[in-house]
Design a protein around this motif. Structure first.
Motif, short mmCIF file in Angstrom:
data_model
loop_
_atom_site.label_atom_id
_atom_site.label_comp_id
_atom_site.label_asym_id
_atom_site.label_seq_id
_atom_site.Cartn_x
_atom_site.Cartn_y
_atom_site.Cartn_z
N GLU A 230 42.56 33.29 42.20
CA GLU A 230 42.12 34.37 43.09
C GLU A 230 40.67 34.73 42.84
N THR A 231 40.23 34.64 41.58
CA THR A 231 38.83 34.91 41.27
C THR A 231 37.92 33.93 41.97
N ARG A 232 38.30 32.65 41.89
CA ARG A 232 37.49 31.63 42.58
C ARG A 232 37.51 31.85 44.09
N ASN A 234 37.97 34.69 45.64
CA ASN A 234 37.15 35.87 45.94
C ASN A 234 35.67 35.53 45.97
N SER A 235 35.26 34.68 45.04
CA SER A 235 33.85 34.27 45.01
C SER A 235 33.48 33.52 46.28
N LEU A 236 34.36 32.59 46.67
CA LEU A 236 34.10 31.85 47.91
C LEU A 236 34.13 32.79 49.12
N ASN A 237 35.08 33.70 49.12
CA ASN A 237 35.16 34.64 50.25
C ASN A 237 33.91 35.50 50.34
N ALA A 238 33.36 35.89 49.17
CA ALA A 238 32.13 36.68 49.17
C ALA A 238 30.98 35.90 49.80
N LYS A 239 30.86 34.62 49.45
CA LYS A 239 29.81 33.80 50.04
C LYS A 239 30.00 33.69 51.55
N SER A 242 29.06 36.89 53.22
CA SER A 242 27.61 37.05 53.31
C SER A 242 27.05 36.26 54.48
#
Length: 523
Positions: A230-232, A234-239, A242
């Motif tokens: 989920e952390t990974r 979330n990081s991809l979702n943030a990108k 953006s």
């Protein structure tokens, strides 16, 4: 029946009102709505379960009480049986004693019958003895022995019957005891079976608990791995977010530019339409204003004529009113000044706005101003006429003595008479000639009983020689209100009312006021 149903429905709605249960889980809030029907059904089911458990407990307690009662009955039967055996032994012992006593009596009788012989030692000898006694005809002894034997047999029969009855009861009690023991054994077996079932369920629960703990450990491991994933994510979702934000910003800027261009086009078209519409409206309004100006001029002229007519009629009415006041001998201008002194005016200063040079408007304003002055003077004159005593104080009368110089009726000398004497029937009603306030009511020298009324503006009337007075000082009286009765009190030669009118303390001729009053009421 409908009332009962309505009341029950009201109680159910009040006790089981709709409720909401809020459940917070991992930051999420859920609402569970419990309707009246759901609460009622849940309460009914729970009540049924509780009542079922309570009934089973009560049934088990009753069964244990029955078992205890049967145990007590068995113990009581065993005790009664032992008591019966003891009683039977006592009966047998008493029977033996009776037989021994009978043998002793027989031996004693035989000894008395055969003094030289030896004592009886055997039953056969006793029987022979009875036979010999019987042969001798000893009836008394025979009867006594028979009675003793009869009583003994009766006792034996009673003992035997009691023994049979107790044996039967004992058999019944033994059967009940066996049944109770069977029921107890059955209950014990059932309880043991339930205990075994409970132990099995507990073992299953323990097994399930162990299995649940293992599953929780597995779930924790999976959750940990999922947290990393989920952390990974979330990081991809943030990108991605953006990039989407930048794309939306770009699209929004383009849309704003297009929207501004569209709005400018619409605004320009609207401005052109409004300009054309205003030009047309201005042309139409110019024609309408000309027509309205003509109508206004005509209306102002007609209103000015109407106001002028009203002012002329007011002036005519004012002249009649001034003529009436002048007939009383009073100065109209002085009375008007008195009203101005008693009245008040005020208010903030508001300058009159600059008027137009329209001739019709100026004429109308001048007419209205003139009418206002005439109406104001008319109002003041009307107030003066309401204050003046223009009627006689009695309805039916004749004048016996006029105002002015006269011959005194008592001494014959020349004297000044400041009023008029009006003769009428004794105790006739004396009325107020105008509204006012009573300033004197009582005896006043030669006037006798006198009432004095102040009507304002310096005008006072007096009513003398009254038989009775119906008012007191300070009373406010109305026009033609009764103030007393006509009489002959004071310096008077007969029933009449002496009527005076005074202005600022100076006497005036009442007949002038009465003449003016006839002129007013005639008009």
């Amino acid at each position: 029946m409908k009332d009962v149903k309505a009341r029950l429905g009201e109680l159910v709605r009040r006790w089981f009102a709709p409720r909401e249960i809020i459940i917070r889980t991992s930051g999420r809030i859920q609402f569970i709505c419990l309707s009246t029907r759901a609460q009622f059904i849940a309460t009914t089911v729970l009540g049924g379960v509780v009542l079922g458990a309570l009934g089973a407990s009560i049934n088990l307690a009753i069964e244990q009480l029955h078992q205890y009662s049967r145990d007590i009955a068995v113990r009581q039967a065993e005790s009664a049986y032992n008591e019966l055996l003891t009683a039977f032994g006592d009966y047998v012992e008493r029977a033996g004693d009776s037989i021994a006593a009978a043998d002793a009596e027989v031996a004693a009788l035989a000894a008395r019958a055969n003094p030289g012989g030896s004592a009886l030692s055997t039953p056969a000898q006793s029987g022979d003895m009875l036979a010999s006694l019987s042969g001798r005809g000893d009836a008394a002894l025979k009867s006594a022995l028979r009675d003793r034997l009869t009583m003994f047999e009766a006792d034996l029969r009673k003992v035997s019957e009691r023994n049979k009855l107790l044996v039967g009861e004992l058999s019944v009690l033994k059967r009940e005891l066996q049944q109770a023991q069977f029921d107890r054994d059955t209950a014990i077996d059932a309880r043991q079976a339930k205990a075994a079932q409970l132990a099995e369920e507990m073992n299953k629960t323990r097994t399930l608990g162990e299995r649940g703990a293992a599953l929780q450990r597995e779930l924790a491991e999976v959750t940990a791995r999922g947290a990393g994933a989920e952390t990974r994510i979330n990081s991809l979702n943030a990108k991605v977010a953006s990039l989407d934000a930048e794309l939306r910003d770009t699209n929004r800027r383009a849309g704003d530019i297009e929207e501004q261009a569209r709005q400018l086009t619409v605004a320009l078209n609207t401005a052109i339409e409004q300009r054309n519409r205003l030009q047309n409206e201005r042309a139409r309004m110019a024609g309408t204003v000309g027509e309205l100006r003509q109508q206004l001029a005509s209306l102002q002229e007609s209103q000015a004529n109407f106001v002028a007519n009203l002012a002329e009629r007011a002036r005519d009415n004012i002249e009649d009113m001034e003529k009436t006041v002048a007939m009383t001998g009073l100065d109209v201008d002085k009375l008007l000044q008195s009203i101005d002194q008693e009245s008040g005016e005020g208010g903030p200063f508001i300058p009159v706005p600059a008027g137009t040079n329209d001739e019709g408007e100026q004429k109308l304003l001048a007419s209205v101003a003139s009418l206002g002055d005439q109406v104001e003077r008319w109002e003041k004159l009307r107030l003066i006429l309401r204050t003046l005593p223009l009627t006689a104080p009695i309805d039916s009368y004749y004048i016996s003595s006029m105002y002015g110089t006269r011959t005194d009726p008592f001494n014959g000398a020349r004297a000044l008479h400041e009023g008029v004497d009006m003769v009428s029937k004794l105790r006739s009603e004396v009325l107020a000639t105008a509204p006012g306030t009573v300033t004197f009511a009582g005896w006043k020298g030669g006037y006798g009983r006198l009432v004095e009324i102040d009507h304002g503006l310096g005008i006072v009337t007096r009513y003398a020689h009254l038989h009775a007075i119906n008012v007191k000082v300070g009373d406010v009286v109305d026009y033609r209100q009764e103030i007393g009765k006509l009489g002959s009190s004071g310096r008077s030669s007969g029933p009449h009312v002496h009527f005076e009118v005074r202005y600022n303390g100076r006497p005036l001729d009442p007949m002038a006021f009465l003449k003016a009053g006839r002129y007013v009421f005639k008009g």
